[in-house]
Each structure stands twice: as C-alpha cells, then as structure tokens.
Design a protein around this motif. Structure first.
Motif, mmCIF file in Angstrom:
data_model
loop_
_atom_site.group_PDB
_atom_site.id
_atom_site.type_symbol
_atom_site.label_atom_id
_atom_site.label_comp_id
_atom_site.label_asym_id
_atom_site.label_seq_id
_atom_site.Cartn_x
_atom_site.Cartn_y
_atom_site.Cartn_z
ATOM 1 N N GLN A 108 0.824 -1.208 0.000
ATOM 2 C CA GLN A 108 0.000 0.000 0.000
ATOM 3 C C GLN A 108 0.857 1.256 0.000
ATOM 4 O O GLN A 108 0.543 2.241 -0.682
ATOM 5 C CB GLN A 108 -0.938 0.014 1.205
ATOM 6 N N GLU A 109 1.953 1.230 0.738
ATOM 7 C CA GLU A 109 2.866 2.381 0.758
ATOM 8 C C GLU A 109 3.476 2.595 -0.626
ATOM 9 O O GLU A 109 3.692 3.745 -1.051
ATOM 10 C CB GLU A 109 3.972 2.156 1.788
ATOM 11 N N LEU A 110 3.734 1.509 -1.328
ATOM 12 C CA LEU A 110 4.298 1.629 -2.681
ATOM 13 C C LEU A 110 3.287 2.254 -3.641
ATOM 14 O O LEU A 110 3.647 3.111 -4.463
ATOM 15 C CB LEU A 110 4.736 0.256 -3.199
ATOM 16 N N ILE A 111 2.038 1.827 -3.550
ATOM 17 C CA ILE A 111 1.000 2.410 -4.407
ATOM 18 C C ILE A 111 0.833 3.893 -4.087
ATOM 19 O O ILE A 111 0.707 4.733 -4.991
ATOM 20 C CB ILE A 111 -0.345 1.658 -4.223
ATOM 21 N N ASN A 112 0.856 4.220 -2.795
ATOM 22 C CA ASN A 112 0.738 5.633 -2.399
ATOM 23 C C ASN A 112 1.884 6.445 -2.995
ATOM 24 O O ASN A 112 1.685 7.578 -3.456
ATOM 25 C CB ASN A 112 0.758 5.763 -0.878
ATOM 26 N N TRP A 113 3.083 5.868 -2.989
ATOM 27 C CA TRP A 113 4.243 6.566 -3.544
ATOM 28 C C TRP A 113 4.101 6.735 -5.056
ATOM 29 O O TRP A 113 4.425 7.786 -5.608
ATOM 30 C CB TRP A 113 5.527 5.807 -3.231
ATOM 31 N N LEU A 114 3.612 5.697 -5.727
ATOM 32 C CA LEU A 114 3.440 5.776 -7.181
ATOM 33 C C LEU A 114 2.411 6.836 -7.562
ATOM 34 O O LEU A 114 2.530 7.483 -8.599
ATOM 35 C CB LEU A 114 3.011 4.406 -7.738
ATOM 36 N N LEU A 115 1.404 7.014 -6.715
ATOM 37 C CA LEU A 115 0.376 8.016 -6.988
ATOM 38 C C LEU A 115 0.872 9.424 -6.693
ATOM 39 O O LEU A 115 0.444 10.391 -7.318
ATOM 40 C CB LEU A 115 -0.871 7.721 -6.147
ATOM 41 N N SER A 116 1.798 9.539 -5.728
ATOM 42 C CA SER A 116 2.336 10.843 -5.344
ATOM 43 C C SER A 116 3.804 10.671 -4.945
ATOM 44 O O SER A 116 4.130 10.615 -3.755
ATOM 45 C CB SER A 116 1.523 11.418 -4.180
ATOM 46 N N PRO A 117 4.689 10.553 -5.930
ATOM 47 C CA PRO A 117 6.095 10.244 -5.642
ATOM 48 C C PRO A 117 6.815 11.342 -4.864
ATOM 49 O O PRO A 117 6.671 12.529 -5.152
ATOM 50 C CB PRO A 117 6.706 10.067 -7.040
ATOM 51 N N THR A 118 7.552 10.922 -3.838
ATOM 52 C CA THR A 118 8.356 11.838 -3.033
ATOM 53 C C THR A 118 9.833 11.508 -3.226
ATOM 54 O O THR A 118 10.178 10.452 -3.758
ATOM 55 C CB THR A 118 8.002 11.698 -1.546
ATOM 56 N N ASP A 119 10.684 12.423 -2.783
ATOM 57 C CA ASP A 119 12.121 12.260 -2.986
ATOM 58 C C ASP A 119 12.824 11.592 -1.805
ATOM 59 O O ASP A 119 14.050 11.605 -1.715
ATOM 60 C CB ASP A 119 12.775 13.631 -3.232
ATOM 61 N N ASP A 120 12.050 11.022 -0.882
ATOM 62 C CA ASP A 120 12.637 10.411 0.310
ATOM 63 C C ASP A 120 13.529 9.225 -0.053
ATOM 64 O O ASP A 120 13.449 8.677 -1.153
ATOM 65 C CB ASP A 120 11.530 9.915 1.265
ATOM 66 N N ASN A 121 14.352 8.812 0.901
ATOM 67 C CA ASN A 121 15.196 7.619 0.759
ATOM 68 C C ASN A 121 16.135 7.683 -0.447
ATOM 69 O O ASN A 121 16.420 6.663 -1.077
ATOM 70 C CB ASN A 121 14.333 6.341 0.660
ATOM 71 N N GLY A 122 16.586 8.881 -0.800
ATOM 72 C CA GLY A 122 17.504 9.001 -1.921
ATOM 73 C C GLY A 122 16.882 8.701 -3.262
ATOM 74 O O GLY A 122 17.553 8.268 -4.200
ATOM 75 N N LEU A 123 15.571 8.956 -3.379
ATOM 76 C CA LEU A 123 14.828 8.593 -4.594
ATOM 77 C C LEU A 123 14.608 9.764 -5.550
ATOM 78 O O LEU A 123 13.796 9.652 -6.461
ATOM 79 C CB LEU A 123 13.462 8.013 -4.219
ATOM 80 N N GLN A 124 15.321 10.853 -5.358
ATOM 81 C CA GLN A 124 15.021 12.057 -6.134
ATOM 82 C C GLN A 124 15.062 11.812 -7.641
ATOM 83 O O GLN A 124 14.140 12.182 -8.368
ATOM 84 C CB GLN A 124 15.990 13.180 -5.778
ATOM 85 N N ASP A 125 16.118 11.170 -8.121
ATOM 86 C CA ASP A 125 16.264 10.930 -9.559
ATOM 87 C C ASP A 125 15.150 10.028 -10.076
ATOM 88 O O ASP A 125 14.530 10.302 -11.110
ATOM 89 C CB ASP A 125 17.640 10.300 -9.831
ATOM 90 N N VAL A 126 14.879 8.967 -9.342
ATOM 91 C CA VAL A 126 13.824 8.020 -9.737
ATOM 92 C C VAL A 126 12.455 8.682 -9.638
ATOM 93 O O VAL A 126 11.608 8.518 -10.530
ATOM 94 C CB VAL A 126 13.879 6.753 -8.846
ATOM 95 N N ALA A 127 12.237 9.444 -8.573
ATOM 96 C CA ALA A 127 10.939 10.109 -8.383
ATOM 97 C C ALA A 127 10.672 11.118 -9.506
ATOM 98 O O ALA A 127 9.555 11.191 -10.039
ATOM 99 C CB ALA A 127 10.893 10.801 -7.021
ATOM 100 N N ASN A 128 11.683 11.877 -9.871
ATOM 101 C CA ASN A 128 11.522 12.854 -10.955
ATOM 102 C C ASN A 128 11.197 12.161 -12.275
ATOM 103 O O ASN A 128 10.352 12.630 -13.049
ATOM 104 C CB ASN A 128 12.801 13.683 -11.109
ATOM 105 N N HIS A 129 11.873 11.050 -12.519
ATOM 106 C CA HIS A 129 11.653 10.297 -13.760
ATOM 107 C C HIS A 129 10.239 9.729 -13.787
ATOM 108 O O HIS A 129 9.533 9.811 -14.801
ATOM 109 C CB HIS A 129 12.692 9.179 -13.857
ATOM 110 N N TRP A 130 9.796 9.153 -12.667
ATOM 111 C CA TRP A 130 8.452 8.581 -12.606
ATOM 112 C C TRP A 130 7.388 9.675 -12.707
ATOM 113 O O TRP A 130 6.382 9.519 -13.393
ATOM 114 C CB TRP A 130 8.270 7.779 -11.317
ATOM 115 N N ARG A 131 7.643 10.811 -12.056
ATOM 116 C CA ARG A 131 6.700 11.923 -12.090
ATOM 117 C C ARG A 131 6.477 12.407 -13.527
ATOM 118 O O ARG A 131 5.366 12.752 -13.927
ATOM 119 C CB ARG A 131 7.247 13.066 -11.225
ATOM 120 N N TYR A 132 7.564 12.413 -14.297
ATOM 121 C CA TYR A 132 7.505 12.843 -15.696
ATOM 122 C C TYR A 132 6.554 11.947 -16.490
ATOM 123 O O TYR A 132 5.758 12.427 -17.309
ATOM 124 C CB TYR A 132 8.919 12.796 -16.272
ATOM 125 N N ALA A 133 6.622 10.628 -16.240
ATOM 126 C CA ALA A 133 5.739 9.680 -16.939
ATOM 127 C C ALA A 133 4.317 9.764 -16.400
ATOM 128 O O ALA A 133 3.338 9.720 -17.155
ATOM 129 C CB ALA A 133 6.273 8.259 -16.783
#
Length: 220
Positions: A108-133
C-alpha cells in the motif's frame, strides 16, 4: 527531419554492440524483447519510466536464466539498451533503486508513492523520472510496464501478487489514474507467469538431458 529508426536498424545496431552468436534457445527471447523495446522507443506517446526499466530488467533476468556462456549476458543486455540509444546503466541503476525501496515498504505504501512520488530515501532521480511519466496525459501502456509493476509489488509482498482479487484492489487507484487497459494488463501478467514456468521446466529438462548424456559418456 530525422529518419525514423526501423526494426532492421535496431537489430543492426544490436549486433554491432554484441557480435557473438546467441544461444539458439534464447534467440527468440532476445529478439522479441528487442522488437518490443524498439516499438516503444519510436512511439510518440511513450515516455520511459523507472517501472518500465524494472520490467525490462526483470524480463531479461527471468528469461535469460541459465544462459551460457554466463559472461555474455551482460553484453547482450547492454546491446539491447544501446541498440535504441538508451543507457543500460540507467536501466539497471533505477531498477535496483526501485527494488531496494520496495523491500522496505508495504504494498500500500508503494502504491501511495506511485500516486504521489516523493524524494525520500535518496529517490530524487527516480521520483523525478516517474513523475515525468505519471503526468503524461497520453501515458503509453506496455507489457514491460505491467511486469515492472508486478515485480515492484512482489518485492514488497510476494503473496499479494498471487491473490488476484487483492492485487486488483491494490492497484486500482493507479490503473485508474493512468487509464490502463485492465484486461490486457491481466492477460500480459498471466502470460508472463506462464512463460516463466515454461522456461523453468525447459531448463530442468535440458539439465536432466545434459546430466544423462554426461553419465553415458562416463560409462562408455
């Protein structure tokens, strides 16, 4: 205007990067993945994303299991990405980041992140890329995306992806947001799981055959 790259161009590129023969049992796997990646790369609505990268990496890992020589697998993977002018290190790096993140969170936390990606846990690059899609109004569904999402959630909880009802309920907010073709999504995952099972059975038979042949030579 640049000439649109054809499947033949991509295949030619691939064999320039990887010029050794491909084991015949796996040649179809490699070529089907190559064509699928090519068709997406030339689609005007397609935007790569970390889930797609994970799907590519997991498909390759699963269906190239048992490949010999083992040392050729890295060359083949890199050639697949380079044949469409993509960076194999980016695919692997972001796929690994996604799996590491998934191992620390609930589905559930993963789905929440996919719906609203945050940059926590060193995920900034991945979050930005996913947000773009995610913000693409013409999000392009692919089988490799389905495999990536399945693998992402399975890393968190291997059991939930086996429960069709719970899995469907879990991913509904995301599939609704992206307007994914649900029937095709289900069929693609069913085929993926079925093909993994067939590949595993084939490798078992092959191993048994090689062992029997080895014993026969030793006894002669």
């Amino acid at each position: 205007m640049d000439k649109l790259r054809t499947v033949s161009d991509t295949k030619r590129n691939f064999y320039q990067y990887h010029n050794r023969p491909i084991n015949s049992i796996y040649r179809r796997v490699v070529e089907e993945l190559m064509v699928e990646m090519h068709l997406l790369s030339v689609n005007v609505d397609f935007r790569s994303d970390p889930i797609y990268y994970l799907g590519v990496c997991q498909s390759f890992t699963q269906f190239m299991n048992g490949y010999t020589p083992e040392s050729d697998k890295d060359s083949i993977f890199r050639a697949l990405c380079q044949s469409i002018d993509n960076n194999p290190d980016e695919y692997r790096g972001k796929a690994e980041t996604m799996l590491n993140f998934a191992s620390q969170k609930s589905p559930q936390e993963l789905i929440n992140w996919l719906l609203s990606p945050t940059d926590d846990n060193g995920l900034q690059d991945v979050a930005n890329h996913w947000r773009y899609a995610l913000e693409n109004p013409k999000f392009k569904y692919s089988r490799l995306f389905a495999i990536g999402l399945y693998s992402f959630l399975a890393k968190s909880d291997a059991e939930i992806v086996k429960n069709e009802e719970k899995f469907a309920e879990l991913i509904t907010p995301l599939t609704d947001k992206l307007s994914l073709p649900i029937d095709k999504f289900k069929k693609d995952l069913e085929l993926y799981r079925s093909n993994i099972e067939k590949m595993t059975q084939m490798l078992t038979v092959l191993a048994d055959t090689l062992e029997a042949s080895k014993k026969k030579r030793q006894n002669n």
